[in-house]
Design a protein around this motif. Structure first.
Motif, PDB file in Angstrom:
ATOM      1  N   GLN A  13      -4.746 -28.977  -4.967  1.00  0.00           N
ATOM      2  CA  GLN A  13      -3.841 -28.167  -4.135  1.00  0.00           C
ATOM      3  C   GLN A  13      -4.343 -27.982  -2.711  1.00  0.00           C
ATOM      4  O   GLN A  13      -3.546 -27.890  -1.776  1.00  0.00           O
ATOM      5  N   GLU A  44       7.292 -27.817  -7.908  1.00  0.00           N
ATOM      6  CA  GLU A  44       7.508 -27.257  -6.571  1.00  0.00           C
ATOM      7  C   GLU A  44       6.243 -27.275  -5.710  1.00  0.00           C
ATOM      8  O   GLU A  44       6.203 -26.651  -4.666  1.00  0.00           O
ATOM      9  N   GLN A  45       5.195 -27.956  -6.181  1.00  0.00           N
ATOM     10  CA  GLN A  45       3.968 -28.006  -5.379  1.00  0.00           C
ATOM     11  C   GLN A  45       3.756 -29.381  -4.773  1.00  0.00           C
ATOM     12  O   GLN A  45       3.545 -29.515  -3.564  1.00  0.00           O
ATOM     13  N   ARG A  50      12.672 -34.259  -2.764  1.00  0.00           N
ATOM     14  CA  ARG A  50      12.980 -32.844  -2.560  1.00  0.00           C
ATOM     15  C   ARG A  50      13.281 -32.195  -3.903  1.00  0.00           C
ATOM     16  O   ARG A  50      14.107 -32.684  -4.666  1.00  0.00           O
ATOM     17  N   PHE A  51      12.614 -31.078  -4.175  1.00  0.00           N
ATOM     18  CA  PHE A  51      12.923 -30.310  -5.378  1.00  0.00           C
ATOM     19  C   PHE A  51      14.239 -29.572  -5.162  1.00  0.00           C
ATOM     20  O   PHE A  51      14.431 -29.004  -4.086  1.00  0.00           O
ATOM     21  N   PHE A  79       8.811 -23.386 -13.079  1.00  0.00           N
ATOM     22  CA  PHE A  79       8.763 -21.941 -12.778  1.00  0.00           C
ATOM     23  C   PHE A  79      10.175 -21.397 -12.932  1.00  0.00           C
ATOM     24  O   PHE A  79      11.139 -22.061 -12.555  1.00  0.00           O
ATOM     25  N   ILE A  80      10.282 -20.208 -13.470  1.00  0.00           N
ATOM     26  CA  ILE A  80      11.583 -19.551 -13.485  1.00  0.00           C
ATOM     27  C   ILE A  80      11.440 -18.284 -12.647  1.00  0.00           C
ATOM     28  O   ILE A  80      10.560 -17.461 -12.911  1.00  0.00           O
ATOM     29  N   ASP A  81      12.261 -18.184 -11.611  1.00  0.00           N
ATOM     30  CA  ASP A  81      12.151 -17.055 -10.688  1.00  0.00           C
ATOM     31  C   ASP A  81      13.204 -16.011 -11.023  1.00  0.00           C
ATOM     32  O   ASP A  81      14.260 -15.973 -10.409  1.00  0.00           O
TER      33      ASP A  81
END
Lengths: 326, 133
Positions: A13, A44-45, A50-51, A79-81
């Motif tokens: 990262q 998303e990292q 494009r996500f 991930f769920i936001d």
């Protein structure tokens, strides 16, 4: 068949954030240098295009890299936001829609499994089973420290999974749950901040005997530790040890494993987490999925220190190779 | 010290903005202080202090992916994103910009992280000298 080696690009990262490497660089390193098979990304990292909607060209290029470097997609971290909006929490249906978004992306990119965050409600996973089955993508709830395999949250989730009869919902143990002691790098940092060797050995022995966190704090207070020493104790609020033997009960439901690590020494040994016993148990129960190297030691490095994430992963892969093949 | 704490903002990227010959404010270029990209709606708040003088988000705009938004607009932007490692420009309306000499800039960026059940606050301080002096 045996356990397969994978690398999570979460490990790189810092290099990626600084612009020091590209997605293709990380895939090349995985296949050519590490000779590992699996590639794991956070959607998303280190996104593909494009996500969440890469172009067909992006997806074709991704698959051509997999072929060129002899790698395979292992797990896509989702991930769920549910706090997407300031004024309300997403409804169950909206959360399922986010899960569906990531499942469809996983299918396009060839990932057999997605990582579901530990605090995602079991109702969201349950309602997503039909789309997961339709897409042929498995959902693995990450069991991440301080969550334990024996926690009620996991027991109730597994009850749902077993009752559903589906082969598309299971778990992803994160090796952080097998943390034995503070990492050597963390102890070095504490020493530099004024921690004494005698107190540190005392703290290490508390960690290794897995005494409850509250007891550890009480012991530390009774001993009269300084701030640097207390920070080592405090870090174990987030590290709750699980006995690797507990993996056995989950055998058919382990879809993937996160080989979390903080600090690999020159001899390619992890200084804080038990790898021998969990891998022995995984082999005994016939686990044939991936263990994915997931380096998270960046935070143990100071402002002026360079953290060589690629070298840390290389050492971790050498350790996995030894434990998986011997 | 996590990655983003070290590298999110380069103090050399903090500059006075001149429009039609008049210094109208200053801008800060920032990478997301988090380990993944997010929907713009997850940015809860930004606060900036120039030599202790506070600027709230209603005095700022946010530019990412070639478009500029107000923070109020961003509250409903679930499909527009601030990607991991991507530099965004935060513009602060501050007539005169940052004057000659060395100044202190403090910044706070708050992001809602659902799985942690809380807002993650990134705070940093910089000494900057964009106009020389």
């Amino acid at each position: 068949m045996s356990i397969k080696r994978s690398v999570s690009f979460y490990s790189y990262q810092e290099a990626y954030y600084k612009g020091d490497c590209t997605l293709e660089d990380m895939i090349r390193f995985t296949g050519e240098t590490l000779k590992a098979e699996g590639v794991e990304i956070l959607a998303e990292q280190t996104p593909v295009g494009r996500f969440p909607d890469p172009t067909d060209e992006d997806v074709d290029r991704w698959h051509s890299w997999m072929e060129k470097y002899n790698t395979k997609p292992s797990c896509l971290d989702s991930f769920i936001d549910w706090y997407l909006y300031k004024n309300r929490t997403l409804t169950l249906k909206e959360q399922v829609k986010q899960m569906e978004r990531d499942i469809r992306l996983a299918r396009r990119l060839g990932f057999p499994v997605i990582r579901v965050l530990c605090p995602v409600r079991k109702e969201v996973v349950e309602a997503s089973i039909p789309i997961a089955e339709y897409c042929g993508v498995k959902m693995g709830l990450e069991v991440h420290s301080p969550m334990k395999l024996s926690a009620r949250w996991i027991t109730e989730y597994m009850d749902m999974v077993v009752k559903s009869g589906s082969k598309y919902a299971g778990i992803i143990p994160d090796f952080g749950i097998f943390m034995m002691r503070p990492a050597k790098k963390q102890l070095d940092k504490a020493r530099a901040g004024g921690a004494g060797d005698e107190v540190l050995s005392q703290i290490i022995s508390w960690c290794e005997s897995h005494i409850p966190f509250a007891e550890m704090v009480a012991n530390a207070n009774a001993l009269g530790v300084n701030d640097a020493e207390m920070s080592v104790v405090q870090s174990f609020a987030r590290n709750v040890f699980t006995d690797p033997e507990e993996l056995r009960a989950f055998a058919p439901y382990i879809f993937h494993c996160h080989g979390k690590f903080y600090d690999m020494d020159e001899n390619c040994r992890e200084t804080s987490i038990d790898y021998e016993n969990p891998i022995r148990v995984l082999r005994e129960i016939g686990y044939e999925g991936y263990i994915s190297s997931e380096f998270e030691g960046q935070r143990l490095y100071g402002v002026d220190e360079v953290c060589d994430e690629f070298e840390q992963v290389r050492r971790h892969q050498a350790m996995l190779k030894r434990l998986v093949e011997n | 010290m996590a990655t983003y704490e070290k590298y999110a903002i380069d103090p050399n990227d903090i500059q006075t903005v001149v429009k039609n010959g008049v210094a109208t404010g200053f801008e800060i270029k920032a990478k997301i202080p988090y380990y993944r990209g997010i929907s713009l709606s997850l940015i809860e708040d930004v606060r900036i202090w120039l030599d202790g003088r506070e600027f709230t988000r209603d005095r700022m705009t946010f530019t990412v992916g070639g478009e500029t938004y107000t923070f109020d607009e961003m509250e409903t932007m679930a499909d527009l994103r601030w990607e991991y490692g991507e530099k965004a420009t935060i513009y602060v309306d501050c007539p005169g910009g940052i004057f000659l000499g060395t100044h202190k800039v403090d910044i706070m960026i708050a992001i809602r992280v659902s799985y942690m059940g809380r807002t993650l606050q990134y705070k940093q301080s910089f000494f900057v000298c964009p106009m020389g002096g």
